[in-house]
Scaffold this motif. Structure first.
Motif, PDB file in Angstrom:
ATOM      1  N   TYR A  36      21.988  11.735 -16.460  1.00 44.37           N
ATOM      2  CA  TYR A  36      22.495  13.277 -16.543  1.00 44.37           C
ATOM      3  C   TYR A  36      23.178  13.418 -15.000  1.00 44.37           C
ATOM      4  O   TYR A  36      22.610  12.935 -14.048  1.00 44.37           O
ATOM      5  CB  TYR A  36      21.343  14.095 -16.557  1.00 44.37           C
ATOM      6  CG  TYR A  36      21.699  15.599 -16.730  1.00 44.37           C
ATOM      7  CD1 TYR A  36      21.874  16.002 -18.018  1.00 44.37           C
ATOM      8  CD2 TYR A  36      21.835  16.482 -15.735  1.00 44.37           C
ATOM      9  CE1 TYR A  36      22.280  17.194 -18.123  1.00 44.37           C
ATOM     10  CE2 TYR A  36      22.364  17.665 -15.805  1.00 44.37           C
ATOM     11  CZ  TYR A  36      22.631  18.224 -17.240  1.00 44.37           C
ATOM     12  OH  TYR A  36      22.892  19.485 -17.349  1.00 44.37           O
TER      13      TYR A  36
ATOM     14  N   HIS B  65      29.260  24.336 -12.852  1.00 48.59           N
ATOM     15  CA  HIS B  65      30.444  24.465 -13.368  1.00 48.59           C
ATOM     16  C   HIS B  65      30.705  25.979 -13.271  1.00 48.59           C
ATOM     17  O   HIS B  65      29.792  26.682 -12.893  1.00 48.59           O
ATOM     18  CB  HIS B  65      30.963  23.867 -14.465  1.00 48.59           C
ATOM     19  CG  HIS B  65      29.737  24.020 -15.484  1.00 48.59           C
ATOM     20  ND1 HIS B  65      29.609  25.338 -16.266  1.00 48.59           N
ATOM     21  CD2 HIS B  65      29.084  23.343 -15.977  1.00 48.59           C
ATOM     22  CE1 HIS B  65      28.796  25.156 -16.752  1.00 48.59           C
ATOM     23  NE2 HIS B  65      28.250  24.207 -16.899  1.00 48.59           N
TER      24      HIS B  65
ATOM     25  N   PHE C  11      20.504  33.548 -18.128  1.00 46.96           N
ATOM     26  CA  PHE C  11      20.700  32.455 -19.028  1.00 46.96           C
ATOM     27  C   PHE C  11      22.202  32.433 -19.691  1.00 46.96           C
ATOM     28  O   PHE C  11      22.642  33.765 -19.680  1.00 46.96           O
ATOM     29  CB  PHE C  11      19.540  32.399 -19.983  1.00 46.96           C
ATOM     30  CG  PHE C  11      18.233  32.013 -19.421  1.00 46.96           C
ATOM     31  CD1 PHE C  11      17.966  30.412 -19.368  1.00 46.96           C
ATOM     32  CD2 PHE C  11      17.468  32.927 -18.844  1.00 46.96           C
ATOM     33  CE1 PHE C  11      16.687  30.450 -18.883  1.00 46.96           C
ATOM     34  CE2 PHE C  11      16.230  32.468 -18.273  1.00 46.96           C
ATOM     35  CZ  PHE C  11      15.885  31.284 -18.154  1.00 46.96           C
TER      36      PHE C  11
ATOM     37  N   ALA D  20      33.679  24.180 -24.500  1.00 40.91           N
ATOM     38  CA  ALA D  20      32.468  24.963 -23.675  1.00 40.91           C
ATOM     39  C   ALA D  20      32.478  24.101 -22.387  1.00 40.91           C
ATOM     40  O   ALA D  20      32.139  22.862 -22.303  1.00 40.91           O
ATOM     41  CB  ALA D  20      31.213  25.094 -24.505  1.00 40.91           C
TER      42      ALA D  20
ATOM     43  N   PRO E 160      27.843  35.666 -21.558  1.00 40.64           N
ATOM     44  CA  PRO E 160      28.964  34.627 -22.621  1.00 40.64           C
ATOM     45  C   PRO E 160      28.944  33.418 -22.233  1.00 40.64           C
ATOM     46  O   PRO E 160      29.134  32.782 -21.018  1.00 40.64           O
ATOM     47  CB  PRO E 160      30.072  35.308 -22.780  1.00 40.64           C
ATOM     48  CG  PRO E 160      29.562  36.795 -21.950  1.00 40.64           C
ATOM     49  CD  PRO E 160      28.652  36.666 -21.252  1.00 40.64           C
TER      50      PRO E 160
ATOM     51  N   PRO F 191      18.108  29.562 -13.167  1.00 39.91           N
ATOM     52  CA  PRO F 191      17.700  28.241 -13.290  1.00 39.91           C
ATOM     53  C   PRO F 191      18.756  27.109 -13.934  1.00 39.91           C
ATOM     54  O   PRO F 191      19.386  27.604 -14.882  1.00 39.91           O
ATOM     55  CB  PRO F 191      16.435  28.110 -14.534  1.00 39.91           C
ATOM     56  CG  PRO F 191      16.597  29.579 -15.003  1.00 39.91           C
ATOM     57  CD  PRO F 191      17.377  30.376 -14.331  1.00 39.91           C
ATOM     58  N   THR F 192      18.850  26.022 -13.349  1.00 34.23           N
ATOM     59  CA  THR F 192      20.009  25.307 -13.791  1.00 34.23           C
ATOM     60  C   THR F 192      19.519  23.770 -13.508  1.00 34.23           C
ATOM     61  O   THR F 192      18.623  23.517 -12.948  1.00 34.23           O
ATOM     62  CB  THR F 192      21.475  25.453 -13.169  1.00 34.23           C
ATOM     63  OG1 THR F 192      21.059  24.652 -11.779  1.00 34.23           O
ATOM     64  CG2 THR F 192      21.837  26.858 -12.754  1.00 34.23           C
ATOM     65  N   MET F 193      20.158  22.646 -14.329  1.00 29.41           N
ATOM     66  CA  MET F 193      20.057  21.535 -13.790  1.00 29.41           C
ATOM     67  C   MET F 193      21.124  20.809 -13.112  1.00 29.41           C
ATOM     68  O   MET F 193      21.106  19.537 -12.947  1.00 29.41           O
ATOM     69  CB  MET F 193      19.802  20.551 -15.305  1.00 29.41           C
ATOM     70  CG  MET F 193      18.891  21.243 -16.154  1.00 29.41           C
ATOM     71  SD  MET F 193      18.196  19.974 -17.184  1.00 29.41           S
ATOM     72  CE  MET F 193      19.477  19.682 -18.290  1.00 29.41           C
ATOM     73  N   GLY F 194      21.980  21.652 -12.533  1.00 29.10           N
ATOM     74  CA  GLY F 194      22.619  21.052 -11.500  1.00 29.10           C
ATOM     75  C   GLY F 194      24.029  20.679 -12.038  1.00 29.10           C
ATOM     76  O   GLY F 194      24.394  20.976 -13.460  1.00 29.10           O
TER      77      GLY F 194
HETATM   78  P1  AMP Z   1      22.115  23.877 -17.609  1.00 31.22           P
HETATM   79  O1  AMP Z   1      22.320  23.535 -16.058  1.00 31.22           O
HETATM   80  O2  AMP Z   1      22.867  23.203 -18.426  1.00 31.22           O
HETATM   81  O3  AMP Z   1      20.428  23.853 -17.909  1.00 31.22           O
HETATM   82  O4  AMP Z   1      22.453  25.390 -17.780  1.00 31.22           O
HETATM   83  C1  AMP Z   1      21.949  26.291 -17.026  1.00 31.22           C
HETATM   84  C2  AMP Z   1      22.148  27.607 -17.304  1.00 31.22           C
HETATM   85  O5  AMP Z   1      23.596  27.859 -17.576  1.00 31.22           O
HETATM   86  C3  AMP Z   1      21.699  27.911 -18.828  1.00 31.22           C
HETATM   87  O6  AMP Z   1      21.224  29.013 -19.020  1.00 31.22           O
HETATM   88  C4  AMP Z   1      22.878  27.714 -19.699  1.00 31.22           C
HETATM   89  O7  AMP Z   1      22.887  28.469 -21.018  1.00 31.22           O
HETATM   90  C5  AMP Z   1      24.176  27.995 -18.698  1.00 31.22           C
HETATM   91  N1  AMP Z   1      25.252  27.546 -19.039  1.00 31.22           N
HETATM   92  C6  AMP Z   1      25.705  26.509 -19.443  1.00 31.22           C
HETATM   93  N2  AMP Z   1      26.825  26.236 -19.931  1.00 31.22           N
HETATM   94  C7  AMP Z   1      27.186  27.536 -19.801  1.00 31.22           C
HETATM   95  C8  AMP Z   1      28.630  27.759 -20.059  1.00 31.22           C
HETATM   96  N3  AMP Z   1      29.772  27.190 -20.207  1.00 31.22           N
HETATM   97  N4  AMP Z   1      29.032  29.224 -19.894  1.00 31.22           N
HETATM   98  C9  AMP Z   1      27.717  30.166 -19.479  1.00 31.22           C
HETATM   99  N5  AMP Z   1      26.776  29.621 -19.132  1.00 31.22           N
HETATM  100  C10 AMP Z   1      26.567  28.150 -19.168  1.00 31.22           C
END
Ligand code: AMP
Length: 282
Positions: free
Chosen positions: A71, A34, A146, A183, A174, A28-31
């Motif tokens: 966002y 990267h 995640f 990060a 990680p 699951p992501t918010m797009g």
């Molecule tokens: P998000 O799109 O920000 O909601 O992130 C989606 C998933 O990607 C979440 O489980 C985040 O913890 C993971 N994530 C975001 N940034 C990173 C990163 N730099 N390295 C590894 N996982 C990440």
């Protein structure tokens, strides 16, 4: 790669896959994807037959309307990246269909959410738990991936999966960083070039604090990191905590925790960044 937006379509697709006896890995992501996201997708691909990625900027987890509005939304680019890493299904629903009516059920994770992100972003984890539950029910994955980047989120989702007996395995990977230690985050795109230069100082502060922990008390080590960050007035530290990585509670001595982590959140301009490191046991 199949791209779906209707809830009925993703349900049907995942049901078919399950009926064939295939394993589903879900990210699951918010797009605004990267390398951090892609590391999760690659892991999901290695360990499952079919990989589903959701891209959904979930309105209910934003406590700041401006942050939600700004966002980054880059679905076309995201779809290209996902196809390249072998994602099988991209699920990108509309907020209107995900929330036909506003959700009434609320989650309370007690001590797990009274600290750090939960303390500073009221309602955030309620929104996270709501959307992750919905997505788990729609996709019914065997494994969900995640990032440790959102360490508190992982602990909360783990608790939810345990308390509500979701039939899946959670996996945590990680943090992927830029070469200068920052990060990776979708929000990094919103930084000005000048802010981008300063942003890695957050990771430097975490590293400094970790080094200091070998020599001095947690309180003094924290002070040294705060002092270091005060050289960069553009960075507005929201919290800096040394915590027990299982309970998420702040600790005063490293020996108190089986596994410890250092977590922070800071504003750089209007952009809020979070980061953490696990403390290596000596
Ligand atoms: P998000 O799109 O920000 O909601 O992130 C989606 C998933 O990607 C979440 O489980 C985040 O913890 C993971 N994530 C975001 N940034 C990173 C990163 N730099 N390295 C590894 N996982 C990440």
């Amino acid at each position: 790669m199949l791209q779906l937006s209707a809830l009925s379509d993703i349900r049907q697709q995942c049901e078919q896959v399950r009926c064939q006896g295939l394993r589903i890995g879900f990210v699951p992501t918010m797009g605004a994807l990267h390398e951090g996201h892609l590391s999760l997708l690659k892991a999901a691909k290695e360990q499952n037959d079919v990989v589903v990625c959701s891209v959904f900027v979930n309105p209910t987890q934003f406590n700041n309307a401006e942050d939600y509005k700004l966002y980054p939304r880059l679905l076309v680019e995201d779809a290209e990246m996902l196809a390249q890493v072998g994602c099988d299904v991209l699920f990108a629903p509309s907020a209107a269909e995900m929330y036909l009516k506003p959700a009434k059920l609320t989650f309370d994770f007690g001590s797990l959410e009274n600290v750090m992100e939960g303390a500073h972003r009221p309602g955030h984890f309620n929104g996270v738990a709501t959307v992750v539950s919905k997505l788990f029910h729609l996709v019914r994955p065997h494994q969900a991936f995640f990032g440790q980047k959102d360490l508190q989120q992982f602990a909360i989702v783990q608790q939810m999966v345990q308390d509500l007996s979701f039939d899946l395995e959670l996996v945590c990977y990680p943090i992927i960083r830029e070469e200068d230690g920052l990060a990776m985050s979708s929000r990094n795109r919103r930084l000005t070039p000048e802010q981008r230069q300063i942003a890695p100082k957050l990771h430097e502060a975490l590293q400094l604090l970790e080094t200091q922990l070998a020599k001095t008390s947690i309180e003094e080590a924290k002070q040294a990191a705060v002092q270091f960050l005060s050289n960069y007035p553009q960075l507005r530290l929201e919290y800096l905590e040394v915590i027990d990585a299982n309970t998420l509670q702040p600790i005063e001595q490293l020996q108190e925790a089986e596994k410890a982590a250092i977590c922070l959140a800071a504003f750089l301009g209007e952009v809020r960044l979070i980061d953490n490191v696990l403390v290596a046991k000596k």
